[in-house]
Design a protein around this motif. Structure first.
Motif, PDB file in Angstrom:
ATOM      1  N   LEU A 139      26.872  17.853  12.976  1.00 22.06           N
ATOM      2  CA  LEU A 139      25.575  17.511  13.539  1.00 22.06           C
ATOM      3  C   LEU A 139      25.708  17.068  15.000  1.00 22.06           C
ATOM      4  O   LEU A 139      26.727  16.501  15.396  1.00 22.06           O
ATOM      5  CB  LEU A 139      24.923  16.398  12.717  1.00 22.06           C
ATOM      6  CG  LEU A 139      24.551  16.782  11.284  1.00 22.06           C
ATOM      7  CD1 LEU A 139      24.126  15.553  10.496  1.00 22.06           C
ATOM      8  CD2 LEU A 139      23.441  17.837  11.276  1.00 22.06           C
ATOM      9  N   ARG A 155      17.789  18.363   9.168  1.00 24.49           N
ATOM     10  CA  ARG A 155      18.251  17.303  10.072  1.00 24.49           C
ATOM     11  C   ARG A 155      18.183  15.986   9.320  1.00 24.49           C
ATOM     12  O   ARG A 155      17.481  15.881   8.294  1.00 24.49           O
ATOM     13  CB  ARG A 155      17.400  17.260  11.344  1.00 24.49           C
ATOM     14  CG  ARG A 155      15.922  16.936  11.139  1.00 24.49           C
ATOM     15  CD  ARG A 155      15.156  17.072  12.449  1.00 24.49           C
ATOM     16  NE  ARG A 155      13.755  16.698  12.309  1.00 24.49           N
ATOM     17  CZ  ARG A 155      12.863  16.781  13.289  1.00 24.49           C
ATOM     18  NH1 ARG A 155      13.224  17.238  14.476  1.00 24.49           N
ATOM     19  NH2 ARG A 155      11.600  16.407  13.098  1.00 24.49           N
ATOM     20  N   SER A 189      18.776  13.495  14.007  1.00 25.49           N
ATOM     21  CA  SER A 189      19.757  14.418  14.554  1.00 25.49           C
ATOM     22  C   SER A 189      19.057  15.683  15.029  1.00 25.49           C
ATOM     23  O   SER A 189      17.885  15.923  14.722  1.00 25.49           O
ATOM     24  CB  SER A 189      20.794  14.775  13.489  1.00 25.49           C
ATOM     25  OG  SER A 189      20.229  15.641  12.508  1.00 25.49           O
ATOM     26  N   ALA A 228      20.190  21.554  12.074  1.00 29.98           N
ATOM     27  CA  ALA A 228      21.364  22.361  11.729  1.00 29.98           C
ATOM     28  C   ALA A 228      20.916  23.544  10.883  1.00 29.98           C
ATOM     29  O   ALA A 228      20.057  23.399  10.009  1.00 29.98           O
ATOM     30  CB  ALA A 228      22.375  21.528  10.949  1.00 29.98           C
TER      31      ALA A 228
END
Length: 419
Positions: free
Chosen positions: A116, A80, A134, A137
């Motif tokens: 994202l 992230r 974020s 991922a």
């Protein structure tokens, strides 16, 4: 030396990739700076400025896509990013963002692009003064691998929070190119990072280990004088040395060129006494901080480039500033390694008064016992025949900043057992 480093990095990448293939499944996202997340890359934010030439910070962005390349020093199975509007004067709208593995230049590797999300949404607004992470991922990340973070900024941003000296190339295109595989649309370049202040990872071999190192300081930590796009800053070299020794861990670079311990400046960030809390004490997974700072406090009062001279800083005040940093680090459970200040003879900071201050400060570092350990960067890069001067083979050309070889010598001066 460059050939040796290239072979070394190739070997490190192969070993790390093999380890990740055997790594366990990543643990769930545990929220902001949870125990399973650790910093993999960092850059200290600065307010918009342009003392050393043009960049994009003061005018900001409007219907632009900005693509930025960073090299992480630890791997994981999920990633992230941290985005910051710390010095913005209005809300910052991130229309969309992606992360991918880097190819050549502004290109990314096919199949690696991840869109994202932010709290489940594809876009986010960061308030003035704010910083956020974020969502995670699923993108396995190799230690010493490069990631490309792409931000699409559809709206006018105003002046941009950024990091001036990246020693890396960033790219800009007009319009939305966040998912482009090629770099064709990215016709403009910059040597700074914008809005991006961190990459964190979780999963992999090092899950939940609190072993990271923060290197904190000024331009010599930032890597000024190193070769662009080669990751030859001393923190990068230190991370490689740790991996080679079988002690892999993240090394996060929180240097800002020109930064001072006790003086704020408009062009080199808030003073260390202020930014240490935001830049260092909030980093996840960190155990040790190496502090190399003070030469600009000493020399800044005797030069007027790139801005007006800063107030004089007596040695006892500089030492008091370092003692404050040590106390704050200890309060967070961090080990603190103090560094001696490197030579300045032949540079713009060279004067008898400044040399006397540098010698007095270095004597305090070596003898006071204030730090948990020390690293003698001064002696590591000094010319044995003229100890007040940096060894010519280590000099980038200005008598102040090391070159690639000098940064390697600095990384080799650290006692790995102390980390």
């Amino acid at each position: 030396m460059h050939t040796s480093n290239t072979l070394r990095r190739t070997a490190l990448a192969l070993v790390t990739t093999a380890a990740l293939a055997l790594a366990p499944t990543a643990l769930a996202d545990t929220g902001h700076h949870g125990p399973d997340w650790r910093g993999a890359w960092a850059a200290s934010p600065q307010s918009p400025t342009a003392p050393f030439g043009a960049n994009w910070s003061q005018q900001g962005f409007d219907n632009h896509t900005v693509r930025q390349v960073v090299r992480v020093t630890t791997g994981g199975t999920r990633a992230r990013i941290e985005l910051t509007n710390r010095y913005g004067t209005s809300p910052l709208r991130i229309t969309g963002a992606t992360v991918a593995r880097t190819a050549e230049g502004g290109a990314v590797r096919p199949g690696s692009v991840r869109h994202l999300r932010f709290d489940g949404r594809p876009s986010v607004t960061i308030p003035a003064g704010g910083t956020l992470l974020s969502d995670s991922a699923h993108l396995p990340v190799d230690a010493f691998g490069s990631l490309t973070v792409t931000l699409y900024l559809a709206d006018e941003t105003g002046p941009a929070t950024f990091h001036h000296f990246s020693s890396a190339t960033s790219y800009r295109a007009t319009g939305d190119h966040r998912a482009d595989l090629t770099g064709t649309a990215f016709e403009e370049t910059s040597a700074s990072w914008y809005f991006l202040s961190g990459v964190e990872v979780t999963g992999g071999r090092d899950t939940a280990r609190r072993s990271g190192v923060v290197t904190f300081g000024d331009s010599i930590t930032d890597g000024v004088g190193s070769t662009q796009d080669t990751d030859h800053r001393y923190p990068d070299e230190l991370a490689e040395r740790l991996a080679e020794a079988g002690r892999p861990r993240a090394v996060l670079n929180h240097g800002i060129a020109g930064n001072q311990v006790v003086n704020d400046t408009t062009w080199a960030g808030e003073k260390a006494l202020t930014r240490f809390r935001q830049d260092v004490l909030t980093e996840p997974g960190v155990r040790t901080v190496v502090i190399l700072e003070g030469i600009n406090d000493i020399g800044g009062s005797t030069v007027d480039f790139p801005a007006a001279a800063t107030p004089d800083v007596p040695v006892d005040r500089l030492i008091a500033g370092h003692r404050t940093l040590i106390r704050e680090a200890h309060a967070k459970g961090l080990k603190v390694i103090g560094a001696t200040l490197t030579p300045v003879k032949g540079s713009s900071y060279d004067s008898p008064a400044n040399e006397a201050k540098r010698d007095a400060f270095n004597t305090w570092v070596r003898t006071s016992g204030a730090y948990d350990a020390i690293v003698d960067f001064d002696r590591a890069v000094a010319d044995p025949t003229d100890p007040d001067r940096i060894l010519p083979a280590y000099d980038s050309g200005d008598g102040l900043h090391p070159n690639d070889a000098g940064y390697t010598a600095m990384a080799e001066a650290l006692d790995l057992d102390e980390l």
